[in-house]
Design a protein around this motif. Structure first.
Motif, PDB file in Angstrom:
ATOM      1  N   SER A 182      41.679 -91.016  68.141  1.00  0.00           N
ATOM      2  CA  SER A 182      40.409 -90.560  68.540  1.00  0.00           C
ATOM      3  C   SER A 182      40.291 -89.237  69.526  1.00  0.00           C
ATOM      4  CB  SER A 182      39.427 -91.559  69.034  1.00  0.00           C
ATOM      5  OG  SER A 182      39.793 -92.119  70.239  1.00  0.00           O
ATOM      6  N   ARG A 236      46.777 -87.375  62.094  1.00  0.00           N
ATOM      7  CA  ARG A 236      45.518 -87.907  61.644  1.00  0.00           C
ATOM      8  C   ARG A 236      45.205 -87.779  60.081  1.00  0.00           C
ATOM      9  NH1 ARG A 236      41.164 -88.081  64.903  1.00  0.00           N
ATOM     10  NH2 ARG A 236      39.927 -86.528  63.736  1.00  0.00           N
ATOM     11  N   ASP A 284      39.613 -91.468  63.218  1.00  0.00           N
ATOM     12  CA  ASP A 284      39.112 -91.697  64.576  1.00  0.00           C
ATOM     13  C   ASP A 284      39.285 -93.074  65.254  1.00  0.00           C
ATOM     14  OD1 ASP A 284      38.208 -89.255  64.846  1.00  0.00           O
ATOM     15  OD2 ASP A 284      36.362 -89.553  63.824  1.00  0.00           O
ATOM     16  N   TYR A 317      43.758 -87.521  73.398  1.00  0.00           N
ATOM     17  CA  TYR A 317      43.537 -88.291  72.281  1.00  0.00           C
ATOM     18  C   TYR A 317      43.990 -89.740  72.825  1.00  0.00           C
ATOM     19  CZ  TYR A 317      43.739 -84.348  69.218  1.00  0.00           C
ATOM     20  OH  TYR A 317      43.678 -82.991  68.473  1.00  0.00           O
TER      21      TYR A 317
END
Length: 269
Positions: A74, A59, A70, A94
């Motif tokens: 996410s 990320r 995101d 995720y």
């Protein structure tokens, strides 16, 4: 933060497909995606927290590349419904796009062969998707135009072949050890030299490449000297485990070559 059930989307992959990554691929109204929980065992991770660290690194790398994390990785709570009469369990998961899953693989433990396999799969499939998205060229209108187009294609293929011959040795030497930023963990280099990473960094201190210092976060550790950082051999990154921040040294491919060459000279002496 959205929520989804573990059985909310049906895997889109063919159960008879050649790749296990295809078999766990899912689809919804927004397109294809992968569940991190499904991906975890295929990347060789037993513990969720260890795997989650790879996701969080991915990320960060996504944000550093100018993308929105995101959108590609996410964080979402998930409700798992056991087959028994036990109560439903909530857990973290995720939702990963193809790019998100690729970045997770790139930030996984490079020593795991499963991680290398995932990196190859997502790199190849992403390239295929990009190629398929390119519009087909217009057909030649006459014989002369067709000959010109053919000649251009032959020249293009020759140029690509020449470029690949130059790049191939560079791309294969350290590729499997590099993270998304093109850096190599010092532990990976120490493993190649068959020595503990602390022993290796102590040797680099004796060599004058590293120096003992007190981190700005309070710990005593060996770190590359500034001149070796500015020369492009090493980079120091600030990382966190969620509670404590700390500095981590990485080598560039040139730095990794330098360390291995110095070790070879030491062994030959």
């Amino acid at each position: 933060m959205d929520q989804f059930h573990s059985n909310a989307s049906i895997p889109a992959g063919d159960s008879g497909g050649s790749s296990p990554f295809d078999q766990i691929r899912r689809e919804d109204e927004h397109g294809e995606w992968w569940s991190a929980r499904d991906l975890q065992p295929l990347l060789g991770y037993i513990g969720w927290e260890d795997f989650r660290n790879s996701i969080e690194r991915a990320r960060v790398a996504i944000e550093n590349s100018g993308q929105t994390s995101d959108l590609h990785a996410s964080e979402r709570p998930e409700v798992v419904r056991p087959r028994s009469n036990a109560a439903a369990v909530r857990r973290l998961n995720y939702k990963l796009t193809r790019y998100g899953a690729y970045m997770v693989a790139m930030n996984g433990d490079p020593r795991k062969p499963e991680v290398a396999a995932a990196q190859t799969y997502f790199a190849v499939q992403t390239r295929k998707a990009e190629t398929a998205a390119v519009a087909a060229p217009a057909l030649p209108q006459d014989y002369e135009e067709a000959l010109v187009a053919l000649l251009d294609k032959v020249r293009e293929n020759k140029a690509l072949d020449a470029e690949n011959k130059v790049l191939a040795p560079k791309a294969t030497k350290w590729d499997q050890f590099m993270n998304a930023e093109g850096l190599i963990g010092m532990t990976a280099i120490a493993d190649m030299l068959d020595m503990p990473v602390t022993g290796m960094t102590n040797w680099l201190v004796d060599l004058g490449v590293y120096r003992k210092q007190r981190s700005k976060f309070g710990s005593n550790q060996n770190m590359p000297r500034r001149m070796y950082q500015t020369s492009g051999y090493f980079a120091v990154k600030v990382e966190s485990n969620g509670k404590v921040s700390y500095e981590v040294a990485y080598a560039t491919p040139e730095g990794a070559d330098f360390v291995v060459e110095q070790w070879a000279k030491r062994s030959a002496a």
